[in-house]
Design a protein around this motif. Structure first.
Motif, PDB file in Angstrom:
ATOM      1  N   PRO A  66      36.128 -15.426 133.682  1.00  0.00           N
ATOM      2  CA  PRO A  66      37.150 -16.471 133.854  1.00  0.00           C
ATOM      3  C   PRO A  66      37.817 -16.851 132.534  1.00  0.00           C
ATOM      4  CG  PRO A  66      34.958 -17.431 133.937  1.00  0.00           C
ATOM      5  CD  PRO A  66      34.761 -15.950 133.791  1.00  0.00           C
ATOM      6  N   LEU A  67      39.113 -17.061 132.606  1.00  0.00           N
ATOM      7  CA  LEU A  67      39.934 -17.440 131.457  1.00  0.00           C
ATOM      8  C   LEU A  67      40.889 -18.532 131.921  1.00  0.00           C
ATOM      9  CD1 LEU A  67      40.798 -16.558 128.469  1.00  0.00           C
ATOM     10  CD2 LEU A  67      42.555 -15.183 129.616  1.00  0.00           C
ATOM     11  N   PHE A  68      41.095 -19.549 131.079  1.00  0.00           N
ATOM     12  CA  PHE A  68      41.911 -20.687 131.493  1.00  0.00           C
ATOM     13  C   PHE A  68      43.027 -20.968 130.498  1.00  0.00           C
ATOM     14  CE2 PHE A  68      37.704 -21.306 133.277  1.00  0.00           C
ATOM     15  CZ  PHE A  68      37.970 -21.659 134.593  1.00  0.00           C
ATOM     16  N   THR A  69      44.164 -21.397 131.029  1.00  0.00           N
ATOM     17  CA  THR A  69      45.196 -21.986 130.188  1.00  0.00           C
ATOM     18  C   THR A  69      44.923 -23.484 130.087  1.00  0.00           C
ATOM     19  OG1 THR A  69      46.645 -22.193 132.125  1.00  0.00           O
ATOM     20  CG2 THR A  69      46.920 -20.239 130.730  1.00  0.00           C
ATOM     21  N   ARG A  70      45.542 -24.131 129.113  1.00  0.00           N
ATOM     22  CA  ARG A  70      45.202 -25.525 128.808  1.00  0.00           C
ATOM     23  C   ARG A  70      45.366 -26.460 130.010  1.00  0.00           C
ATOM     24  NH1 ARG A  70      44.856 -29.206 124.494  1.00  0.00           N
ATOM     25  NH2 ARG A  70      45.082 -27.569 122.927  1.00  0.00           N
ATOM     26  N   GLY A  71      46.433 -26.280 130.754  1.00  0.00           N
ATOM     27  CA  GLY A  71      46.753 -27.253 131.791  1.00  0.00           C
ATOM     28  C   GLY A  71      45.808 -27.288 132.967  1.00  0.00           C
ATOM     29  N   GLN A 100      34.909  -4.629 136.574  1.00  0.00           N
ATOM     30  CA  GLN A 100      35.006  -6.064 136.307  1.00  0.00           C
ATOM     31  C   GLN A 100      36.465  -6.429 136.049  1.00  0.00           C
ATOM     32  OE1 GLN A 100      32.901  -7.886 132.744  1.00  0.00           O
ATOM     33  NE2 GLN A 100      31.294  -7.935 134.300  1.00  0.00           N
ATOM     34  N   TRP A 101      36.886  -7.627 136.460  1.00  0.00           N
ATOM     35  CA  TRP A 101      38.278  -8.002 136.246  1.00  0.00           C
ATOM     36  C   TRP A 101      38.383  -9.334 135.504  1.00  0.00           C
ATOM     37  CZ3 TRP A 101      35.951  -8.567 141.045  1.00  0.00           C
ATOM     38  CH2 TRP A 101      36.024  -9.824 141.656  1.00  0.00           C
ATOM     39  N   LEU A 102      39.577  -9.585 135.023  1.00  0.00           N
ATOM     40  CA  LEU A 102      39.887 -10.834 134.327  1.00  0.00           C
ATOM     41  C   LEU A 102      40.507 -11.791 135.334  1.00  0.00           C
ATOM     42  CD1 LEU A 102      40.234 -12.509 131.680  1.00  0.00           C
ATOM     43  CD2 LEU A 102      42.478 -11.413 131.428  1.00  0.00           C
ATOM     44  N   ALA A 103      39.897 -12.962 135.486  1.00  0.00           N
ATOM     45  CA  ALA A 103      40.413 -13.981 136.405  1.00  0.00           C
ATOM     46  C   ALA A 103      41.009 -15.117 135.587  1.00  0.00           C
ATOM     47  CB  ALA A 103      39.302 -14.493 137.309  1.00  0.00           C
ATOM     48  N   ASN A 113      44.601 -12.402 138.879  1.00  0.00           N
ATOM     49  CA  ASN A 113      43.490 -11.471 138.733  1.00  0.00           C
ATOM     50  C   ASN A 113      44.014 -10.158 138.157  1.00  0.00           C
ATOM     51  OD1 ASN A 113      41.580 -13.244 139.812  1.00  0.00           O
ATOM     52  ND2 ASN A 113      42.069 -12.624 141.910  1.00  0.00           N
ATOM     53  N   LEU A 114      43.400  -9.719 137.065  1.00  0.00           N
ATOM     54  CA  LEU A 114      43.885  -8.538 136.362  1.00  0.00           C
ATOM     55  C   LEU A 114      42.776  -7.509 136.189  1.00  0.00           C
ATOM     56  CD1 LEU A 114      45.823 -10.383 133.521  1.00  0.00           C
ATOM     57  CD2 LEU A 114      46.865  -9.087 135.393  1.00  0.00           C
ATOM     58  N   PRO A 115      43.055  -6.244 136.493  1.00  0.00           N
ATOM     59  CA  PRO A 115      42.071  -5.201 136.166  1.00  0.00           C
ATOM     60  C   PRO A 115      41.910  -5.119 134.656  1.00  0.00           C
ATOM     61  CG  PRO A 115      44.165  -4.226 136.813  1.00  0.00           C
ATOM     62  CD  PRO A 115      44.287  -5.692 137.085  1.00  0.00           C
ATOM     63  N   ALA A 116      40.715  -4.726 134.225  1.00  0.00           N
ATOM     64  CA  ALA A 116      40.407  -4.736 132.789  1.00  0.00           C
ATOM     65  C   ALA A 116      39.952  -3.364 132.314  1.00  0.00           C
ATOM     66  CB  ALA A 116      39.347  -5.786 132.494  1.00  0.00           C
ATOM     67  N   SER A 117      40.651  -2.336 132.745  1.00  0.00           N
ATOM     68  CA  SER A 117      40.337  -0.986 132.289  1.00  0.00           C
ATOM     69  C   SER A 117      40.723  -0.844 130.817  1.00  0.00           C
ATOM     70  CB  SER A 117      41.110   0.036 133.119  1.00  0.00           C
ATOM     71  OG  SER A 117      42.493  -0.039 132.808  1.00  0.00           O
ATOM     72  N   PRO A 118      40.252   0.185 130.135  1.00  0.00           N
ATOM     73  CA  PRO A 118      40.667   0.396 128.740  1.00  0.00           C
ATOM     74  C   PRO A 118      42.185   0.462 128.586  1.00  0.00           C
ATOM     75  CG  PRO A 118      38.777   1.771 129.243  1.00  0.00           C
ATOM     76  CD  PRO A 118      39.192   1.141 130.537  1.00  0.00           C
ATOM     77  N   GLN A 119      42.876   1.060 129.554  1.00  0.00           N
ATOM     78  CA  GLN A 119      44.334   1.142 129.474  1.00  0.00           C
ATOM     79  C   GLN A 119      44.967  -0.247 129.608  1.00  0.00           C
ATOM     80  OE1 GLN A 119      42.403   2.949 131.520  1.00  0.00           O
ATOM     81  NE2 GLN A 119      42.575   5.017 130.624  1.00  0.00           N
TER      82      GLN A 119
END
Length: 389
Positions: A66-71, A100-103, A113-119
């Motif tokens: 999980p990753l968050f923006t300030r708001g 695994q993905w970036l949320a 939701n973003l895939p997190a492959s090396p590319q």
């Protein structure tokens, strides 16, 4: 739209998501403040080590980070703190588990939701580098000024908003929303480091002690306030601003009568001259009206008390109730001492430059002047929307 985006970042993410424009969303993230959470006791034990825990999606049992923006940061908790990171840092983090993905902002209308492959991570790294380069160009452009930002979901009116607006000089300079009292101001470790190095605060008692000094207007040196008070007494006595010689001689004479040494008396005379020179510059730069003067410099302590409350909350040296009480109290003290936002701002600036600027008109002055102009001119400024009385 029933959902109100807290800041322009969440609005841009949401709008790009409605268009299906993932590239635009990534560019927003590349230039935004980003935060990851960690258990507080782990950070306290190893302040230089960041552990980014994975979470499990209850729908498909997949894992994400999980990753968050300030708001849309989660509500303040005493046991859970946040690190500020960049999209480049996220790209460089060791993603060990395949699939695994970036949320980003999970379970909110600004979710992504973003895939997190090396590319994928290589693209994030590139976009972050481009955003960082653009930011350097903007920073180098002297025509650019700091921006005034707000949380649209934060307090906008009332005593708490008024108090927060009294701390807006530093909010503008630090690039944080002026009306945020929540999970972060800066991130946890940086706030603790700053409070330790600049304020000698390492725990709640230290925070409370320094806050009390500011609210009592006893953090700043007493001599400038003495000089300003002498002028106000003379003004009330003779019905107009006293001549410079009368003010200087009265202030110095009072100092001498109290047993001050000749050297200190001479310093008081020079202090009066310095105040007059600063006020002349303030008038030239629009900080004061052509016939204006500063009545008290207490705004500098009251404005910093507001920010010390925000910093203490981010550092977990106080809780939200204590922070809000401090902010409201500082606002009430400021309202009693001044008659307008402009007068408050001039007092804040004088207190700051007398302590740190040394008549260089360097960044201590320029930052305050820039914030003053933005806060008095911007139609969205709290100073334009919250009445002083």
């Amino acid at each position: 739209m029933s959902w109100v985006p807290p800041t322009h970042v969440e609005r841009q993410l949401h709008e790009a998501g409605l268009r299906g424009d993932v590239q635009a969303q990534l560019r927003v993230l590349a230039g935004a403040e980003l935060f990851i959470g960690q258990v507080r006791h782990e950070v306290d034990a190893e302040p230089n080590t960041v552990r980014w825990r994975v979470a499990v999606d209850p729908a498909n049992r997949g894992t994400y980070r999980p990753l968050f923006t300030r708001g849309v940061l989660p509500p303040w908790r005493p046991d859970w703190v946040f690190h500020e990171v960049t999209l480049g840092w996220v790209a460089d983090y060791p993603w060990s588990a395949p699939g695994q993905w970036l949320a980003v902002n999970p379970f909110t209308p600004a979710a992504l939701n973003l895939p997190a492959s090396p590319q994928d991570r290589a693209l994030w790294r590139t976009l972050h580098a481009e955003a960082a380069a653009d930011a350097k160009v903007v920073e180098a452009d002297r025509c650019c000024v700091p921006s005034l930002t707000a949380l649209h979901t934060g307090p906008l009116f009332g005593p708490l908003a008024f108090g927060l607006a009294c701390g807006a000089h530093l909010a503008v300079s630090n690039g944080v929303p002026w009306n945020e009292v929540g999970t972060v101001c800066g991130d946890y470790t940086s706030e603790r480091r700053t409070l330790r190095n600049l304020w000698d605060i390492t725990d709640h008692d230290g925070w409370q002690r320094q806050t009390a000094f500011l609210l009592d207007y006893s953090n700043s040196p007493a001599e400038p306030e003495y000089a300003l008070r002498v002028r106000e007494q003379l003004r009330k006595s003779i019905g107009e601003l006293p001549p410079a010689d009368l003010w200087r001689e009265t202030a110095a004479g009072g100092f001498q009568d109290r047993g001050a040494s000749p050297a200190l008396v001479a310093k008081m005379e020079e202090l009066v001259r310095r105040i007059m020179r600063y006020e002349a510059r303030f008038r030239a730069d629009g900080l004061l009206a052509e016939d204006g003067w500063v009545t008290t410099a207490s705004a500098y302590d009251y404005g910093r008390a507001v920010n010390l409350a925000r910093w203490g909350l981010a550092a977990r040296y106080c809780d939200p109730q204590q922070a809000e009480q401090t902010i409201v109290h500082a606002g009430a003290l400021a309202k009693a001492a001044y008659s307008s936002w402009e007068g408050f701002s001039a007092g804040y600036t004088l207190g700051r430059v007398l302590r740190f600027d040394g008549e260089e008109y360097g960044h201590f002055y320029v930052e305050a002047l820039t914030a003053h102009r933005l806060l008095t001119d911007d139609e969205g400024s709290p100073w334009r929307n919250i009445p002083w009385r």
